[in-house]
Write an enzyme that holds these catalytic residues in place. Structure first.
Site, short mmCIF file in Angstrom:
data_model
loop_
_atom_site.label_atom_id
_atom_site.label_comp_id
_atom_site.label_asym_id
_atom_site.label_seq_id
_atom_site.Cartn_x
_atom_site.Cartn_y
_atom_site.Cartn_z
CD GLU A 32 -30.24 -62.95 69.46
OE1 GLU A 32 -30.35 -62.39 68.35
OE2 GLU A 32 -30.92 -62.61 70.44
CE1 TYR A 115 -28.89 -58.01 67.46
CE2 TYR A 115 -28.81 -60.24 66.57
CZ TYR A 115 -29.41 -59.28 67.38
OH TYR A 115 -30.51 -59.62 68.11
CG ASP A 133 -32.83 -55.86 66.42
OD1 ASP A 133 -32.97 -54.72 66.91
OD2 ASP A 133 -33.72 -56.74 66.47
#
Length: 293
Positions: A32, A115, A133
């Site tokens: 990520e 996030y 996202d």
């Protein structure tokens, strides 16, 4: 809308290493961080090499910072690599080297925002979370709001809308997070959406409205890369990554023709902890530059 998207995902999901059955929560977090503003095609080989070298938080925490920055290479602004190493050290110190499965403790880690914490909960631990996202935002903007693209800045209303579409049970919610993201990445793309291949074309309000243009186009700004501070910093970092030892100021000066801009970028890199300026022993000599040890 959810069932067709989940069925599409089951048939079309990419075979990515951070989705493999043997993935670790730490590996998911690394992916990520790497994927922030960097395409999958560049991240995949870098992630595989990174995880082979530093498979867990303790391995990365103990690594020389210079080696971490060299391995990061051209994945984007290297400050993210420093934050990832800081995160690894915090996981070792606070959680015994195991990534926590709790949102509050994830958010307390260096470099982990809303996030990333939500994505780790969903993709690493199979937990229900609102993973929002740019891809998911675009899918919901088109199918639900009937707009070509979401607003430039994420809104509270947008977050509430996304939360309403997340299934209640953990397993399906985690699949939905991955599926809606994948749909945005592969089909509902920003510039050339493949509406003919979309599993929810029949319920998409944007398609029904005739695919109108972007309502927020006047608020979006795209900055050219050439001549920017980002380009200057990238050239300096590339020079230092390839060097075997400290680089003299004369060599650094040669990477950019504007001395004032170069000096500003060097100061920023030093302030960020990405570059070390070694002052000369004599006033007649110039400083040298190197990566942190």
């Amino acid at each position: 809308m959810r069932d067709p998207v989940l069925a599409w995902f089951d048939a079309h999901a990419r075979d990515l290493p951070w989705r493999a059955p043997g993935r670790t929560p730490w590996g998911v977090l690394v992916s990520e961080v790497m994927l922030q503003q960097t395409p999958v095609v560049r991240v995949e080989p870098a992630w595989c090499a990174w995880m082979a070298r530093w498979p867990g938080p303790a391995d990365l925490a103990a690594a020389p910072t210079g080696d971490v920055l060299r391995a990061w290479d051209r994945l984007g602004y290297p400050r993210r690599a420093l934050r990832l190493q800081e995160c690894a050290r915090a996981v070792v110190e606070r959680h015994g080297g195991r990534l926590p499965a709790d949102e509050a403790r994830l958010l307390a880690l260096p470099g982990v925002g809303a996030y990333t914490a939500a994505a780790v909960l969903a993709f690493a631990f199979g937990r229900r979370s609102v993973v929002l996202d740019t891809n998911v935002r675009r899918v919901l903007a088109r199918t639900v709001a009937g707009e070509a693209l979401p607003a430039p800045t994420q809104t509270v209303a947008e977050t509430r809308l996304a939360a309403a579409y997340v299934p209640d049970d953990d397993a399906t919610a985690a699949r939905w997070a991955a599926a809606s993201m994948e749909l945005g990445a592969l089909v509902c793309t920003a510039r050339s959406p493949r509406c003919d291949a979309c599993p929810v074309r029949d319920v998409c309000r944007w398609v029904a409205a005739g695919r109108p243009g972007d309502l927020h186009a006047h608020r979006r700004r795209t900055q050219a890369f050439t001549g920017t501070d980002r380009q200057v910093r990238g050239r300096v970092m590339a020079l230092l990554r390839e060097a075997l030892g400290p680089v003299p100021a004369s060599a650094v000066d040669a990477v950019w023709p504007d001395p004032a801009q170069l000096a500003r970028c060097l100061d920023a890199l030093v302030a960020d902890g990405l570059v070390v300026r070694v002052e000369a022993a004599s006033v007649d000599d110039a400083p040298t530059y190197r990566l942190p040890h």
